[in-house]
Motif scaffolding. Structure first.
Motif, PDB file in Angstrom:
ATOM      1  N   ARG A  72      51.111  48.584  37.469  1.00 14.17           N
ATOM      2  CA  ARG A  72      51.542  47.898  36.346  1.00 14.17           C
ATOM      3  C   ARG A  72      51.589  46.521  36.585  1.00 14.17           C
ATOM      4  NH1 ARG A  72      54.968  52.034  34.558  1.00 14.17           N
ATOM      5  NH2 ARG A  72      56.626  51.351  35.682  1.00 14.17           N
ATOM      6  N   GLU A  73      52.073  46.198  37.721  1.00 14.99           N
ATOM      7  CA  GLU A  73      52.442  45.136  38.301  1.00 14.99           C
ATOM      8  C   GLU A  73      51.001  44.228  38.813  1.00 14.99           C
ATOM      9  OE1 GLU A  73      54.176  42.848  42.322  1.00 14.99           O
ATOM     10  OE2 GLU A  73      55.341  44.346  41.349  1.00 14.99           O
ATOM     11  N   VAL A  74      50.014  44.939  39.031  1.00 12.66           N
ATOM     12  CA  VAL A  74      48.709  44.259  39.609  1.00 12.66           C
ATOM     13  C   VAL A  74      47.909  43.972  38.538  1.00 12.66           C
ATOM     14  CG1 VAL A  74      46.879  44.471  41.181  1.00 12.66           C
ATOM     15  CG2 VAL A  74      48.970  45.066  42.238  1.00 12.66           C
ATOM     16  N   GLY A  75      47.865  45.049  37.612  1.00  9.82           N
ATOM     17  CA  GLY A  75      46.879  45.219  36.446  1.00  9.82           C
ATOM     18  C   GLY A  75      46.738  43.988  35.764  1.00  9.82           C
ATOM     19  N   PRO A  76      47.761  43.375  35.687  1.00 13.40           N
ATOM     20  CA  PRO A  76      47.427  41.858  34.708  1.00 13.40           C
ATOM     21  C   PRO A  76      46.598  40.921  35.641  1.00 13.40           C
ATOM     22  CG  PRO A  76      49.845  42.617  34.481  1.00 13.40           C
ATOM     23  CD  PRO A  76      49.045  43.394  35.317  1.00 13.40           C
ATOM     24  N   VAL A  77      46.872  40.894  36.660  1.00  6.90           N
ATOM     25  CA  VAL A  77      46.278  40.042  37.664  1.00  6.90           C
ATOM     26  C   VAL A  77      44.632  40.467  37.693  1.00  6.90           C
ATOM     27  CG1 VAL A  77      45.975  39.264  40.146  1.00  6.90           C
ATOM     28  CG2 VAL A  77      48.420  39.640  39.237  1.00  6.90           C
ATOM     29  N   LEU A  78      44.560  41.726  38.301  1.00  3.61           N
ATOM     30  CA  LEU A  78      43.236  42.292  38.048  1.00  3.61           C
ATOM     31  C   LEU A  78      42.292  41.851  36.721  1.00  3.61           C
ATOM     32  CD1 LEU A  78      43.468  45.632  39.866  1.00  3.61           C
ATOM     33  CD2 LEU A  78      42.703  43.569  40.619  1.00  3.61           C
ATOM     34  N   ALA A  79      42.954  42.072  35.623  1.00  6.42           N
ATOM     35  CA  ALA A  79      42.610  41.807  34.380  1.00  6.42           C
ATOM     36  C   ALA A  79      41.823  40.297  34.224  1.00  6.42           C
ATOM     37  CB  ALA A  79      43.472  41.908  33.142  1.00  6.42           C
ATOM     38  N   GLN A  80      42.466  39.374  35.080  1.00  2.00           N
ATOM     39  CA  GLN A  80      41.896  38.060  35.088  1.00  2.00           C
ATOM     40  C   GLN A  80      40.566  37.900  36.089  1.00  2.00           C
ATOM     41  OE1 GLN A  80      45.438  35.546  35.851  1.00  2.00           O
ATOM     42  NE2 GLN A  80      46.371  36.458  34.211  1.00  2.00           N
ATOM     43  N   VAL A  81      40.466  38.754  37.076  1.00  2.33           N
ATOM     44  CA  VAL A  81      39.224  38.758  37.956  1.00  2.33           C
ATOM     45  C   VAL A  81      37.955  39.060  37.335  1.00  2.33           C
ATOM     46  CG1 VAL A  81      38.353  39.899  40.047  1.00  2.33           C
ATOM     47  CG2 VAL A  81      40.811  39.452  39.586  1.00  2.33           C
ATOM     48  N   ASP A  82      36.953  38.320  37.504  1.00  3.27           N
ATOM     49  CA  ASP A  82      35.626  38.552  37.252  1.00  3.27           C
ATOM     50  C   ASP A  82      35.043  39.921  37.844  1.00  3.27           C
ATOM     51  OD1 ASP A  82      32.878  38.798  36.242  1.00  3.27           O
ATOM     52  OD2 ASP A  82      32.488  36.869  37.573  1.00  3.27           O
ATOM     53  N   LEU A  83      34.978  40.930  37.147  1.00  2.00           N
ATOM     54  CA  LEU A  83      34.369  42.175  37.516  1.00  2.00           C
ATOM     55  C   LEU A  83      33.036  42.664  37.386  1.00  2.00           C
ATOM     56  CD1 LEU A  83      37.534  44.206  36.489  1.00  2.00           C
ATOM     57  CD2 LEU A  83      37.191  43.269  38.672  1.00  2.00           C
ATOM     58  N   THR A  84      32.212  41.458  37.011  1.00  4.85           N
ATOM     59  CA  THR A  84      30.913  41.739  36.636  1.00  4.85           C
ATOM     60  C   THR A  84      30.022  42.180  37.853  1.00  4.85           C
ATOM     61  OG1 THR A  84      30.408  39.287  36.770  1.00  4.85           O
ATOM     62  CG2 THR A  84      30.669  40.235  34.626  1.00  4.85           C
ATOM     63  N   PRO A  85      30.742  41.891  39.265  1.00  2.79           N
ATOM     64  CA  PRO A  85      29.668  42.128  40.246  1.00  2.79           C
ATOM     65  C   PRO A  85      29.667  43.764  40.385  1.00  2.79           C
ATOM     66  CG  PRO A  85      30.768  40.054  40.801  1.00  2.79           C
ATOM     67  CD  PRO A  85      31.258  40.630  39.376  1.00  2.79           C
ATOM     68  N   TRP A  86      30.764  44.430  40.027  1.00  2.00           N
ATOM     69  CA  TRP A  86      31.291  45.690  40.021  1.00  2.00           C
ATOM     70  C   TRP A  86      31.158  46.553  38.921  1.00  2.00           C
ATOM     71  CZ3 TRP A  86      34.576  41.794  41.828  1.00  2.00           C
ATOM     72  CH2 TRP A  86      34.342  41.444  43.257  1.00  2.00           C
ATOM     73  N   PRO A  87      29.917  46.359  37.997  1.00  2.00           N
ATOM     74  CA  PRO A  87      29.746  47.138  36.768  1.00  2.00           C
ATOM     75  C   PRO A  87      30.144  48.953  36.754  1.00  2.00           C
ATOM     76  CG  PRO A  87      27.545  46.665  37.653  1.00  2.00           C
ATOM     77  CD  PRO A  87      28.607  46.185  38.667  1.00  2.00           C
ATOM     78  N   PHE A  88      29.923  49.478  37.791  1.00  2.00           N
ATOM     79  CA  PHE A  88      30.001  50.859  38.016  1.00  2.00           C
ATOM     80  C   PHE A  88      31.577  51.386  38.066  1.00  2.00           C
ATOM     81  CE2 PHE A  88      25.558  50.546  39.445  1.00  2.00           C
ATOM     82  CZ  PHE A  88      24.880  51.156  38.315  1.00  2.00           C
TER      83      PHE A  88
END
Length: 119
Positions: free
Chosen positions: A55-71
């Motif tokens: 819950r704490e880290v989720g919002p931070v991860l939501a701001q990260v560009d995850l396109t290099p890891w599509p799967f």
């Protein structure tokens, strides 16, 4: 050890295969237990459960560009929606079933019995 080996008696496996089968199952269970103990220790040390951490880290991860890891992005989203931060019992049962499927196949090859059917 003797009791564990006796489970494989009469199934057509040789002594080495019986020993390795016991080792496979014991190592799998040890790994699952180790993961559970580690998770509880982290929660005890930090005062924060896995769910609270996500819950704490989720919002931070939501701001990260995850396109290099599509799967990982796709699978993680589906799994997260299905059962949140994880389902250790489901994961354990899935892994144990796959191990038993493999042992079924090995035993069937040795003529011990027919593999169980997946209904």
């Amino acid at each position: 050890y003797d009791r564990m080996l006796s489970v494989f008696d009469g199934l057509g496996l040789d002594e080495v295969e019986m020993d390795l089968s016991v080792t496979l199952l014991v190592d799998y269970v040890r790994g699952a237990v180790r993961n559970e103990v580690r998770a509880r220790q982290v929660a005890r040390d930090t005062g924060q459960s896995d769910e609270e951490w996500w819950r704490e880290v989720g919002p931070v991860l939501a701001q990260v560009d995850l396109t290099p890891w599509p799967f990982a992005t796709h699978v993680g989203a589906v799994v997260g929606e299905l059962y949140g931060t994880g389902d250790p019992e489901r994961a354990f049962a899935f892994g144990l079933d796959r191990i038993l499927d493999g042992l079924d196949t090995l035993i069937a090859r040795r003529g011990g019995f027919e593999p169980r059917r997946q209904d």
